[in-house]
Design an enzyme around this catalytic site. Structure first.
Site, PDB file in Angstrom:
ATOM      1  N   GLU A   1      15.997 -27.130  55.195  1.00  0.00           N
ATOM      2  CA  GLU A   1      15.281 -27.762  56.317  1.00  0.00           C
ATOM      3  C   GLU A   1      16.324 -27.974  57.389  1.00  0.00           C
ATOM      4  O   GLU A   1      17.188 -28.849  57.272  1.00  0.00           O
ATOM      5  CB  GLU A   1      14.635 -29.078  55.869  1.00  0.00           C
ATOM      6  CG  GLU A   1      13.577 -29.575  56.845  1.00  0.00           C
ATOM      7  CD  GLU A   1      14.145 -30.441  57.955  1.00  0.00           C
ATOM      8  OE1 GLU A   1      14.363 -29.899  59.066  1.00  0.00           O
ATOM      9  OE2 GLU A   1      14.370 -31.633  57.723  1.00  0.00           O
TER      10      GLU A   1
ATOM     11  N   CYS B   1      14.524 -33.960  63.514  1.00  0.00           N
ATOM     12  CA  CYS B   1      14.405 -32.497  63.540  1.00  0.00           C
ATOM     13  C   CYS B   1      13.047 -32.036  64.045  1.00  0.00           C
ATOM     14  O   CYS B   1      12.949 -31.087  64.817  1.00  0.00           O
ATOM     15  CB  CYS B   1      14.653 -31.934  62.141  1.00  0.00           C
ATOM     16  SG  CYS B   1      16.324 -32.244  61.511  1.00  0.00           S
TER      17      CYS B   1
END
Length: 444
Positions: free
Chosen positions: A229, A263
């Protein structure tokens, strides 16, 4: 290397010794020894331990949140919300592990007998975690894998050593056996050796593209599965609205979450031509009025953002801001006049600075949204359900949220495509990534 440095003051308040090679080896030894527990314990036993771990997060909420604020500067209310989300995650897998891990009966058409898929642990996993969500990122990785029976060696970010130690203690207090979850203050070189260790069967990393590429290269060389990720430059597309103020409020909220250091927060705001001027006026005023009181995670992080913003302005963008940078504190800002030809438009700005783009129409908005090396999350605001379905289908990302922000949940898979990584966490997919989906075929 491992130290707690308060970003609000720049003062280092506590240091931790980096692990010796012997300590790293001992961590893997312990995790490997605990795989016997992972393979022999019942799902219900592991679920009960996870529930207790979630309860402990709730009981130690204040302590955990205060540590996060001290280590990386997160606003206190957001740090408390992070711990609440951890509780949800641990309880979610406690509630659903039995359902997710029950034998899956397969229809057999090739002959007599029956067949099932049985999900079982693969063994030791390595987790490499970032600083921006010190407890939540760990929960996302640890909860489904502890439910499955995998064991974990956890390398946390060097600026979060106190949280890393506390989380390890909570796992032990919950009743997990020694080795089920082992924290290690390892160097990058030591981590490369852990990945190469034949007793380690998978790696999950949340972090930068550079770190992800390095870990994936080592893991690939040793035939280890990886879940990554990585970064994101998520589009926030505004095509139509009956309430521009509410859309602006959502836009400001998602850009300023965690002081802009998330993010999957919206970073590129792509607005249809007819709404562009009004949106920019309202959005800029609201963003600058709601200045983040918290610092970025470090002065170095502020240095990086400052360089990126200066480069955008040098390319011809206009910066709308108020106030000046002070150490790790960085003022909110809006960059306008950008197109996809600007180099900054292809970068992730990790802080309270937004990029705004004008789109001619729906097709142009999709073009701008997809013209990025990233593909983590995305947001679409429109009053037209058919348009929402078209745009959601056309966006190149792992996640699309329609007419809302902050809609993540423990039950919903999280992850991206392109340079945002691969694999999924949370929901049912989160427990599937590191499971041995064993076929058992009984002929007679």
């Amino acid at each position: 290397m491992y130290a707690v440095t308060d970003p609000a003051t720049g003062q280092t308040v506590q240091t931790y010794p980096t692990a010796t090679d012997a300590e790293v080896t001992a961590a893997v030894d312990a995790a490997h020894a605990a795989t016997a527990w992972g393979r022999s314990s019942s799902v219900s036993t592991r679920a009960a331990l996870l529930r207790r771990l979630g309860d402990l997060h709730a009981e130690r909420r204040a302590e955990l949140a205060a540590g996060i604020v001290r280590e990386m500067g997160k606003p206190l209310d957001e740090a408390e919300g992070e711990i609440d989300f951890c509780v949800d995650i641990y309880h979610y897998y406690a509630d659903h592990a039995q359902e997710f891990l029950v034998d899956e009966e397969l229809p057999v058409t090739s002959g007599p007998g029956r067949a099932v898929i049985r999900r079982s642990p693969v063994g030791v996993l390595l987790g490499i975690m970032p600083w921006n969500f010190p407890a939540y990122q760990v929960a996302r990785f640890a909860a489904p894998n502890l439910a499955l029976g995998n064991t974990i060696v956890l390398k946390h970010a060097p600026q979060c050593p106190a949280t890393a130690a506390l989380l390890e203690r909570l796992v032990a207090e919950a009743g997990f056996p020694t080795g089920a979850y082992v924290n290690v203050y390892a160097t990058n070189e030591q981590i490369a050796e852990v990945i190469a260790d034949p007793r380690v069967h998978g790696v999950s990393l949340t972090g930068s593209e550079r770190a992800g590429a390095a870990v994936a290269e080592i893991a690939g060389r040793h035939l280890k599965k990886v879940v990554l990720e990585l970064g994101g430059c998520d589009p926030f597309i505004v095509l139509s609205t009956d309430d521009l103020d509410s859309v602006v409020d959502a836009a400001v909220s998602t850009r300023l979450e965690n002081t802009g250091q998330t993010c999957n927060a919206a970073k590129r705001f792509i607005v249809a031509d007819g709404l562009y001027d009004s949106f920019v006026e309202k959005f800029t005023a609201a963003l600058l009025d709601r200045q983040p009181g918290a610092p970025l995670s470090s002065a170095a992080a502020a240095d990086t953002l400052e360089r990126q913003v200066a480069a955008a302005v040098a390319e011809g963008a206009t910066l709308h801001t108020r106030g000046e940078r002070r150490g790790a504190h960085f003022p909110a800002g809006v960059l306008t006049g950008l197109t996809t030809k600007h180099a900054t438009a292809r970068q992730e700005l990790f802080g309270p600075v937004a990029m705004v783009f004008r789109a001619a129409d729906e097709t142009d908005a999709l073009r701008i949204a997809n013209d990025t090396p990233y593909g983590l999350g995305s947001y679409v605001f429109t009053t037209d359900p058919a348009q929402a379905a078209r745009v959601a289908d056309g966006i190149e990302a792992g996640m699309v949220f329609v007419n809302g922000v902050g809609a993540e949940g423990a039950e919903l898979p999280f992850g991206g495509i392109k340079r945002s990584g691969f694999g999924r966490e949370l929901g049912r997919p989160g427990i599937e990534e590191f499971a041995n989906k064993k076929l058992i075929r009984t002929v007679a």
